[in-house]
Write a protein that holds these residues in place. Sequence first.
Motif, mmCIF file in Angstrom:
data_model
loop_
_atom_site.group_PDB
_atom_site.id
_atom_site.type_symbol
_atom_site.label_atom_id
_atom_site.label_comp_id
_atom_site.label_asym_id
_atom_site.label_seq_id
_atom_site.Cartn_x
_atom_site.Cartn_y
_atom_site.Cartn_z
ATOM 1 N N LYS A 51 -94.780 -46.494 3.208
ATOM 2 C CA LYS A 51 -95.034 -47.749 3.905
ATOM 3 C C LYS A 51 -95.203 -47.463 5.388
ATOM 4 N N CYS A 52 -95.881 -48.356 6.091
ATOM 5 C CA CYS A 52 -96.002 -48.203 7.541
ATOM 6 C C CYS A 52 -96.286 -49.560 8.178
ATOM 7 N N ARG A 53 -96.144 -49.614 9.484
ATOM 8 C CA ARG A 53 -96.470 -50.795 10.273
ATOM 9 C C ARG A 53 -97.383 -50.382 11.414
ATOM 10 N N GLY A 54 -98.255 -51.310 11.790
ATOM 11 C CA GLY A 54 -99.136 -51.080 12.918
ATOM 12 C C GLY A 54 -99.278 -52.353 13.725
ATOM 13 N N CYS A 55 -100.054 -52.293 14.797
ATOM 14 C CA CYS A 55 -100.256 -53.481 15.631
ATOM 15 C C CYS A 55 -101.331 -54.367 14.999
ATOM 16 N N THR A 56 -101.717 -55.424 15.679
ATOM 17 C CA THR A 56 -102.676 -56.362 15.117
ATOM 18 C C THR A 56 -104.020 -55.690 14.845
ATOM 19 N N THR A 57 -104.654 -56.112 13.750
ATOM 20 C CA THR A 57 -105.978 -55.600 13.398
ATOM 21 C C THR A 57 -106.967 -56.755 13.261
ATOM 22 N N ASN A 58 -106.682 -57.877 13.905
ATOM 23 C CA ASN A 58 -107.597 -59.013 13.877
ATOM 24 C C ASN A 58 -108.829 -58.683 14.716
ATOM 25 N N GLN A 59 -109.968 -58.621 14.048
ATOM 26 C CA GLN A 59 -111.195 -58.197 14.721
ATOM 27 C C GLN A 59 -111.602 -59.120 15.865
ATOM 28 N N TRP A 60 -111.241 -60.400 15.769
ATOM 29 C CA TRP A 60 -111.633 -61.350 16.807
ATOM 30 C C TRP A 60 -110.727 -61.245 18.034
ATOM 31 N N VAL A 61 -109.604 -60.568 17.899
ATOM 32 C CA VAL A 61 -108.669 -60.393 19.009
ATOM 33 C C VAL A 61 -108.869 -59.042 19.691
ATOM 34 N N GLY A 94 -107.783 -51.207 0.217
ATOM 35 C CA GLY A 94 -107.856 -52.659 0.187
ATOM 36 C C GLY A 94 -107.354 -53.235 1.490
ATOM 37 N N LEU A 95 -108.172 -54.039 2.113
ATOM 38 C CA LEU A 95 -107.838 -54.626 3.413
ATOM 39 C C LEU A 95 -107.825 -56.142 3.279
ATOM 40 N N CYS A 96 -106.692 -56.746 3.549
ATOM 41 C CA CYS A 96 -106.578 -58.204 3.576
ATOM 42 C C CYS A 96 -106.181 -58.584 4.995
ATOM 43 N N MET A 97 -107.142 -59.067 5.753
ATOM 44 C CA MET A 97 -107.012 -59.111 7.196
ATOM 45 C C MET A 97 -107.141 -60.524 7.762
ATOM 46 N N SER A 98 -106.299 -60.804 8.734
ATOM 47 C CA SER A 98 -106.466 -62.010 9.529
ATOM 48 C C SER A 98 -107.814 -61.946 10.242
ATOM 49 N N GLY A 99 -108.599 -63.015 10.135
ATOM 50 C CA GLY A 99 -109.902 -63.046 10.794
ATOM 51 C C GLY A 99 -111.036 -62.496 9.965
ATOM 52 N N ALA A 100 -110.781 -62.083 8.714
ATOM 53 C CA ALA A 100 -111.835 -61.528 7.863
ATOM 54 C C ALA A 100 -112.481 -62.648 7.055
ATOM 55 N N ASP A 102 -115.978 -63.592 7.693
ATOM 56 C CA ASP A 102 -117.422 -63.538 7.839
ATOM 57 C C ASP A 102 -117.948 -62.322 7.090
ATOM 58 N N GLU A 103 -118.746 -62.549 6.039
ATOM 59 C CA GLU A 103 -119.185 -61.465 5.175
ATOM 60 C C GLU A 103 -120.004 -60.418 5.917
ATOM 61 N N LYS A 104 -120.889 -60.856 6.792
ATOM 62 C CA LYS A 104 -121.707 -59.907 7.543
ATOM 63 C C LYS A 104 -120.838 -59.040 8.441
ATOM 64 N N LYS A 105 -119.890 -59.659 9.119
ATOM 65 C CA LYS A 105 -118.995 -58.917 10.009
ATOM 66 C C LYS A 105 -118.116 -57.958 9.209
ATOM 67 N N ASN A 106 -117.681 -58.396 8.030
ATOM 68 C CA ASN A 106 -116.861 -57.526 7.191
ATOM 69 C C ASN A 106 -117.640 -56.303 6.715
ATOM 70 N N GLN A 107 -118.933 -56.484 6.449
ATOM 71 C CA GLN A 107 -119.756 -55.344 6.054
ATOM 72 C C GLN A 107 -119.860 -54.333 7.202
ATOM 73 N N GLU A 108 -119.976 -54.848 8.420
ATOM 74 C CA GLU A 108 -119.975 -53.958 9.588
ATOM 75 C C GLU A 108 -118.662 -53.195 9.672
ATOM 76 N N TRP A 109 -117.583 -53.877 9.350
ATOM 77 C CA TRP A 109 -116.251 -53.293 9.376
ATOM 78 C C TRP A 109 -116.167 -52.113 8.414
ATOM 79 N N VAL A 110 -116.611 -52.332 7.169
ATOM 80 C CA VAL A 110 -116.589 -51.281 6.161
ATOM 81 C C VAL A 110 -117.448 -50.097 6.588
ATOM 82 N N THR A 111 -118.637 -50.391 7.078
ATOM 83 C CA THR A 111 -119.550 -49.322 7.484
ATOM 84 C C THR A 111 -118.939 -48.480 8.593
#
Length: 359
Positions: A51-61, A94-100, A102-111
Amino acid sequence: MENGGTVNGHNGHSGLENGGAHAVHYFVGIEGGASHSQGVLLNEDAVILAKCRGCTTNQWVVGLDKACKTIADMVKELRQTANLPVDVPITSLGLCMSGADDEKKNQEWVTLLDEKFALARSYIIENDTLGSLATARSDLAGIVLISGTGSNCILRNPNGEVIHAGGWGHMLGDEGSGYWIAHYAIKTYFDHEDRVKISKYDLSLLSRLIVDYFGVEKRSELLKFFYSPFDKCFIAKFCEHLAEAATAGDPFCRKVFHEAGYVLANHIMAVLPDATQELKRQPGGIPIICVGSVFNSWELLKHGFMSRFDDNIPEMTFFKLCGASAIGAAFLGAKSAGHIIPIDHLRPTQRFFNIGTVQ
């Protein structure tokens, strides 16, 4: 911006070679919230290896680049904790993210994740609400209501249809969240002091709480917390002090939580008309999965929450999610890669309330 946000079936970086027929599979799940992120590494038997913890990963922030770097660092930490060599591939991320949303933006994220870090063979990105649902419910059906730093709500019917309400951040949403509660109280104080809107409540305790928590002597010193540099999480944590005052009986603070309960119930009322009869007829009615620290103050929220409903609502049973939504994220990632991992023993929920009538 359109809702949705699922990106799956994406083939991983070509540098990750397929293992043999008897290769062991590893699955990473990351739940990214507004204040922090959680990660988990599971094997194919759903044993938690790290297990681990990290800081925020909200793409809009923080932006996509920083979000990807944080995710990569978390995956690296999970590998190190589990003593998983770098040449052993991760089957899915598997990523379940705050701010996820928008499908187009999520595709950019994966790429970006795959091209820059090559973290896994396959990826899936969903909103953080679905990770909570996947952790709590094997059938992936019900309502998730999140109230932590921010707030959000989804309804997922048994047929896979998803309806959203809220989740638009502190400028356009977050009603009933820790940030909203703190902002509501402080804005009331400002309006009262300016005599723009005189409160009928004694705000002397609120004034002392603000001074003590933010370390200020006058109101103008509060501006730096709300403008630059803005720290949403720090402001949201002021909610804890308001909860203590409300529990001790302060009338104004109790009023704030009453209002918070009401607007949280608004989220459920927004999605409830779309619930199918199949969902309503489950034992206990519609399951409501409540996630986030604000629900630790349920007794303060309860009266306002209940005042939003009438006698004609369907039966609903409320559960607190006691485990990490990252587990659900790992499950969804594995499922998208063609693996069903047995996580039933990792579904800790606590039933705490039931309302409505059987339909």
